[in-house]
Design a protein around this motif. Structure first.
Motif, PDB file in Angstrom:
ATOM      1  N   ASN A  45     -42.063 -10.562 -32.934  1.00  0.00           N
ATOM      2  CA  ASN A  45     -43.363 -10.598 -32.267  1.00  0.00           C
ATOM      3  C   ASN A  45     -44.434  -9.948 -33.142  1.00  0.00           C
ATOM      4  O   ASN A  45     -45.546 -10.451 -33.261  1.00  0.00           O
ATOM      5  N   TYR A  68     -36.132 -15.598 -17.208  1.00  0.00           N
ATOM      6  CA  TYR A  68     -36.781 -15.372 -15.922  1.00  0.00           C
ATOM      7  C   TYR A  68     -35.891 -14.501 -15.040  1.00  0.00           C
ATOM      8  O   TYR A  68     -36.345 -13.825 -14.161  1.00  0.00           O
ATOM      9  N   HIS A 117     -46.399 -15.123 -27.444  1.00  0.00           N
ATOM     10  CA  HIS A 117     -45.886 -14.963 -26.092  1.00  0.00           C
ATOM     11  C   HIS A 117     -45.561 -16.318 -25.465  1.00  0.00           C
ATOM     12  O   HIS A 117     -44.558 -16.457 -24.762  1.00  0.00           O
ATOM     13  N   LEU A 118     -46.401 -17.317 -25.712  1.00  0.00           N
ATOM     14  CA  LEU A 118     -46.136 -18.647 -25.164  1.00  0.00           C
ATOM     15  C   LEU A 118     -44.897 -19.283 -25.782  1.00  0.00           C
ATOM     16  O   LEU A 118     -44.182 -20.034 -25.128  1.00  0.00           O
ATOM     17  N   LYS A 119     -44.642 -18.992 -27.063  1.00  0.00           N
ATOM     18  CA  LYS A 119     -43.494 -19.575 -27.757  1.00  0.00           C
ATOM     19  C   LYS A 119     -42.201 -18.807 -27.519  1.00  0.00           C
ATOM     20  O   LYS A 119     -41.126 -19.311 -27.815  1.00  0.00           O
ATOM     21  N   GLN A 167     -51.008 -13.298 -30.803  1.00  0.00           N
ATOM     22  CA  GLN A 167     -50.168 -12.653 -29.804  1.00  0.00           C
ATOM     23  C   GLN A 167     -49.985 -13.562 -28.588  1.00  0.00           C
ATOM     24  O   GLN A 167     -48.886 -13.656 -28.044  1.00  0.00           O
ATOM     25  N   ALA A 168     -51.043 -14.222 -28.177  1.00  0.00           N
ATOM     26  CA  ALA A 168     -50.932 -15.167 -27.054  1.00  0.00           C
ATOM     27  C   ALA A 168     -50.003 -16.319 -27.421  1.00  0.00           C
ATOM     28  O   ALA A 168     -49.154 -16.724 -26.620  1.00  0.00           O
ATOM     29  N   ARG A 169     -50.131 -16.824 -28.646  1.00  0.00           N
ATOM     30  CA  ARG A 169     -49.265 -17.918 -29.093  1.00  0.00           C
ATOM     31  C   ARG A 169     -47.809 -17.463 -29.170  1.00  0.00           C
ATOM     32  O   ARG A 169     -46.896 -18.179 -28.758  1.00  0.00           O
ATOM     33  N   GLN A 196     -45.234 -12.298 -36.038  1.00  0.00           N
ATOM     34  CA  GLN A 196     -46.016 -13.461 -35.612  1.00  0.00           C
ATOM     35  C   GLN A 196     -47.475 -13.113 -35.368  1.00  0.00           C
ATOM     36  O   GLN A 196     -48.327 -13.997 -35.378  1.00  0.00           O
ATOM     37  N   CYS A 197     -47.768 -11.843 -35.181  1.00  0.00           N
ATOM     38  CA  CYS A 197     -49.151 -11.406 -35.000  1.00  0.00           C
ATOM     39  C   CYS A 197     -49.758 -10.896 -36.299  1.00  0.00           C
ATOM     40  O   CYS A 197     -50.915 -11.183 -36.617  1.00  0.00           O
ATOM     41  N   LYS A 228     -38.954 -17.251 -25.935  1.00  0.00           N
ATOM     42  CA  LYS A 228     -38.004 -17.727 -24.943  1.00  0.00           C
ATOM     43  C   LYS A 228     -37.554 -16.516 -24.121  1.00  0.00           C
ATOM     44  O   LYS A 228     -36.617 -15.815 -24.463  1.00  0.00           O
TER      45      LYS A 228
END
Length: 145
Positions: A8, A127, A120-122, A116-118, A11-12, A124
């Motif tokens: 993470n 839930y 988080h969306l990517k 960071q938003a991307r 990726q940022c 896995k």
């Protein structure tokens, strides 16, 4: 730092650093050496603030998950206020070009938030916690007869 946290962070940080390199190059061409230095300082401050913020957010998610959303909102507001303070403090500096500093700081911050938003969306994310199925009660899977 667990591998998911490191991934993470990468990726940022990588897109932000790339945007910082572009900002340094553009500022160097437009405003000379002081512009390049200002853009470099702005990018480094954004990377530092956002990296610390990501660490605090991940720590909060692991230790105090009930406060995660509130901590995230508070953290982003605090980061933006601190960045605004940095821009105001260095507004009249002669060490580097203040405009290049401010532009690089804002661009780096926006790139970090988008990355960071991307990320988080990517991601896995589960839930349901898979370890929570190890309970003492037997599960019913079908109708009982």
């Amino acid at each position: 730092m667990p591998s998911n946290d490191a991934r993470n962070l990468l990726q940022c940080a990588v897109p932000t650093a790339a945007a910082g390199v572009v900002a340094v190059a553009v500022s160097g061409v437009v405003a000379g050496g002081k512009g390049a230095l200002g853009a470099a300082v702005g990018t480094l401050i954004a990377l530092l603030f956002m990296g610390i913020g990501l660490y605090v957010l991940q720590w909060t998610a692991k230790t105090l998950p009930q406060l995660f959303q509130a901590m995230g909102l508070m953290l982003y507001v605090a980061q933006l206020l601190l960045l605004l303070i940095f821009v105001a403090v260095f507004k009249g500096t002669s060490l580097f070009n203040a405009k290049a500093f401010a532009v690089a700081l804002v661009v780096s911050t926006v790139v970090w938030m988008a990355a960071q938003a991307r990320a988080h969306l990517k991601a896995k994310l589960f839930y349901v916690d898979p370890d929570s199925s190890k309970s003492d009660k037997p599960e019913k899977t079908g109708p009982s007869t």
